[in-house]
Design a protein around this motif. Sequence first.
Motif, mmCIF file in Angstrom:
data_model
loop_
_atom_site.group_PDB
_atom_site.id
_atom_site.type_symbol
_atom_site.label_atom_id
_atom_site.label_comp_id
_atom_site.label_asym_id
_atom_site.label_seq_id
_atom_site.Cartn_x
_atom_site.Cartn_y
_atom_site.Cartn_z
ATOM 1 N N PHE A 99 0.809 -1.180 -0.576
ATOM 2 C CA PHE A 99 0.204 0.208 0.298
ATOM 3 C C PHE A 99 1.242 1.164 -0.451
ATOM 4 C CE2 PHE A 99 -2.535 3.674 2.228
ATOM 5 C CZ PHE A 99 -3.517 3.605 1.558
ATOM 6 N N SER A 100 1.924 1.697 0.375
ATOM 7 C CA SER A 100 2.869 2.449 1.329
ATOM 8 C C SER A 100 3.128 3.037 -0.501
ATOM 9 C CB SER A 100 4.557 1.962 2.267
ATOM 10 O OG SER A 100 4.726 3.580 1.970
ATOM 11 N N THR A 101 3.967 1.455 -0.689
ATOM 12 C CA THR A 101 4.844 1.660 -2.040
ATOM 13 C C THR A 101 3.919 1.598 -3.663
ATOM 14 O OG1 THR A 101 6.560 -0.279 -1.543
ATOM 15 C CG2 THR A 101 6.183 0.483 -3.979
ATOM 16 N N SER A 102 1.994 2.040 -2.712
ATOM 17 C CA SER A 102 2.061 2.452 -4.584
ATOM 18 C C SER A 102 1.318 3.766 -4.188
ATOM 19 C CB SER A 102 0.203 1.388 -4.131
ATOM 20 O OG SER A 102 -0.843 1.510 -5.457
ATOM 21 N N PHE A 103 0.873 3.923 -3.296
ATOM 22 C CA PHE A 103 0.533 5.128 -2.844
ATOM 23 C C PHE A 103 1.684 6.266 -2.549
ATOM 24 C CE2 PHE A 103 -1.397 8.637 -0.324
ATOM 25 C CZ PHE A 103 -2.538 8.526 -0.426
ATOM 26 N N SER A 104 2.996 5.927 -2.728
ATOM 27 C CA SER A 104 4.147 6.938 -3.485
ATOM 28 C C SER A 104 4.012 6.916 -4.310
ATOM 29 C CB SER A 104 5.140 6.190 -1.966
ATOM 30 O OG SER A 104 5.370 6.150 -1.056
ATOM 31 N N ALA A 105 4.151 6.699 -5.510
ATOM 32 C CA ALA A 105 4.287 5.855 -6.920
ATOM 33 C C ALA A 105 2.778 6.866 -7.215
ATOM 34 C CB ALA A 105 3.689 4.596 -7.497
ATOM 35 N N LEU A 106 1.382 6.577 -6.892
ATOM 36 C CA LEU A 106 0.600 7.913 -6.780
ATOM 37 C C LEU A 106 1.062 8.993 -7.047
ATOM 38 C CD1 LEU A 106 -2.509 8.406 -8.188
ATOM 39 C CD2 LEU A 106 -2.484 7.401 -5.938
ATOM 40 N N ALA A 107 1.695 9.520 -5.704
ATOM 41 C CA ALA A 107 1.944 10.412 -5.214
ATOM 42 C C ALA A 107 2.876 11.292 -5.763
ATOM 43 C CB ALA A 107 2.077 10.649 -4.081
ATOM 44 N N GLU A 108 3.857 10.531 -6.481
ATOM 45 C CA GLU A 108 4.830 10.925 -7.968
ATOM 46 C C GLU A 108 3.691 11.242 -8.888
ATOM 47 O OE1 GLU A 108 8.281 11.739 -7.740
ATOM 48 O OE2 GLU A 108 8.070 11.481 -5.251
ATOM 49 N N THR A 109 2.861 10.108 -9.182
ATOM 50 C CA THR A 109 2.354 10.450 -10.408
ATOM 51 C C THR A 109 1.508 11.997 -10.673
ATOM 52 O OG1 THR A 109 2.677 8.563 -11.133
ATOM 53 C CG2 THR A 109 0.533 9.856 -11.898
ATOM 54 N N LEU A 110 0.681 12.210 -9.846
ATOM 55 C CA LEU A 110 -0.138 13.690 -10.019
ATOM 56 C C LEU A 110 0.627 14.364 -9.450
ATOM 57 C CD1 LEU A 110 -2.789 12.339 -6.975
ATOM 58 C CD2 LEU A 110 -2.879 12.514 -9.244
ATOM 59 N N ASP A 111 2.432 14.233 -8.789
ATOM 60 C CA ASP A 111 3.125 15.560 -8.419
ATOM 61 C C ASP A 111 3.980 16.223 -10.187
ATOM 62 O OD1 ASP A 111 4.304 17.375 -6.958
ATOM 63 O OD2 ASP A 111 6.056 15.961 -7.467
ATOM 64 N N ASN A 112 3.411 14.766 -11.187
ATOM 65 C CA ASN A 112 4.339 15.139 -12.366
ATOM 66 C C ASN A 112 2.974 15.320 -13.570
ATOM 67 O OD1 ASN A 112 6.680 14.903 -10.884
ATOM 68 N ND2 ASN A 112 6.710 12.293 -11.434
ATOM 69 N N LYS A 115 -0.464 19.461 -14.714
ATOM 70 C CA LYS A 115 -1.331 20.259 -13.082
ATOM 71 C C LYS A 115 -1.076 19.902 -11.451
ATOM 72 C CE LYS A 115 -5.213 22.518 -11.108
ATOM 73 N NZ LYS A 115 -7.102 22.979 -11.387
ATOM 74 N N PRO A 116 -0.024 19.462 -10.950
ATOM 75 C CA PRO A 116 0.703 19.309 -10.101
ATOM 76 C C PRO A 116 -0.738 19.049 -8.760
ATOM 77 C CG PRO A 116 2.618 20.203 -10.596
ATOM 78 C CD PRO A 116 0.582 20.749 -11.249
ATOM 79 N N GLU A 117 -0.981 17.926 -8.232
ATOM 80 C CA GLU A 117 -1.850 17.683 -6.945
ATOM 81 C C GLU A 117 -1.281 17.014 -6.015
ATOM 82 O OE1 GLU A 117 -5.297 15.573 -7.487
ATOM 83 O OE2 GLU A 117 -5.452 15.416 -9.507
ATOM 84 N N LYS A 118 -1.011 18.010 -4.517
ATOM 85 C CA LYS A 118 -0.031 17.397 -4.201
ATOM 86 C C LYS A 118 -0.620 16.630 -2.992
ATOM 87 C CE LYS A 118 3.014 18.440 -0.691
ATOM 88 N NZ LYS A 118 3.871 18.001 -0.562
ATOM 89 N N LEU A 119 0.036 15.338 -3.223
ATOM 90 C CA LEU A 119 -0.532 14.232 -2.400
ATOM 91 C C LEU A 119 0.885 13.259 -1.803
ATOM 92 C CD1 LEU A 119 -2.709 12.054 -2.041
ATOM 93 C CD2 LEU A 119 -2.057 10.956 -3.892
#
Length: 163
Positions: A99-112, A115-119
Motif C-alpha cells: 500500500f505504501s509503495t503504491s500510494f507513493s507511486a500515485l503521489a509521484e504521478t500526481l506531482d508530475n 497541473k500538479p496535485e499535492k498528495l
Amino acid sequence: MSVSDNNVSGRSNDPEQIDLIDLLMQLWRGKLTIIVAIVIAIACAVGYLAVAKEKWTSTAIITQPDVGQIATYNNALNVLYGASAPKVTELQTNVIGRFSTSFSALAETLDNQEKPEKLSIEQSVKGQQLPLAVSYVGASPEDAQRQLAEYIQQTDEKVAKEL
C-alpha cells in the motif's frame, strides 16, 4: 564624593545598563518611521490575503490491517501452500508495504502532471514504520477530503488486486 554621589541624576555611565528614558526619547523621535513601517506591513498583509488562494489539507492515518481484514486472503494462502503459507504478521506487513509503495507511486504521478496535485505519504510517528499519514491538498475542505478518500480507495483496490 562617593560612588553613589556620582549617580545623582539617575543615569549611569555603565555600558551594561540601558537608559530607558533615553531609549523612549529615541523611539519618540523616530515615531514617523515606525508608523510608516507598520502601515506598509499591514498593507502588504492585506494585499497578500486578498490574492492568496485558500488551500485545505485532508489527512488520514493508515494503520496495519487487522487479521479480520485479510482473513480471506490468509485462508486462500493456507489452502494453496498448506503449512508453508506465510504467517498473518508477514501478510499484514506485506499488505501495508505494498500500500505504501503504491500510494507513493500515485503521489509521484500526481506531482508530475501538467497541473500538479499535492498528495503525500509519510510516517505518522518519526522512527516508526506505522502508522502512515496520508495527506491531500485541495481547494476546499470537501474537495480535499473527497479526493483523498478516492485515492485511498483506488490504491486499496489496486493492492487487493495485486495480492
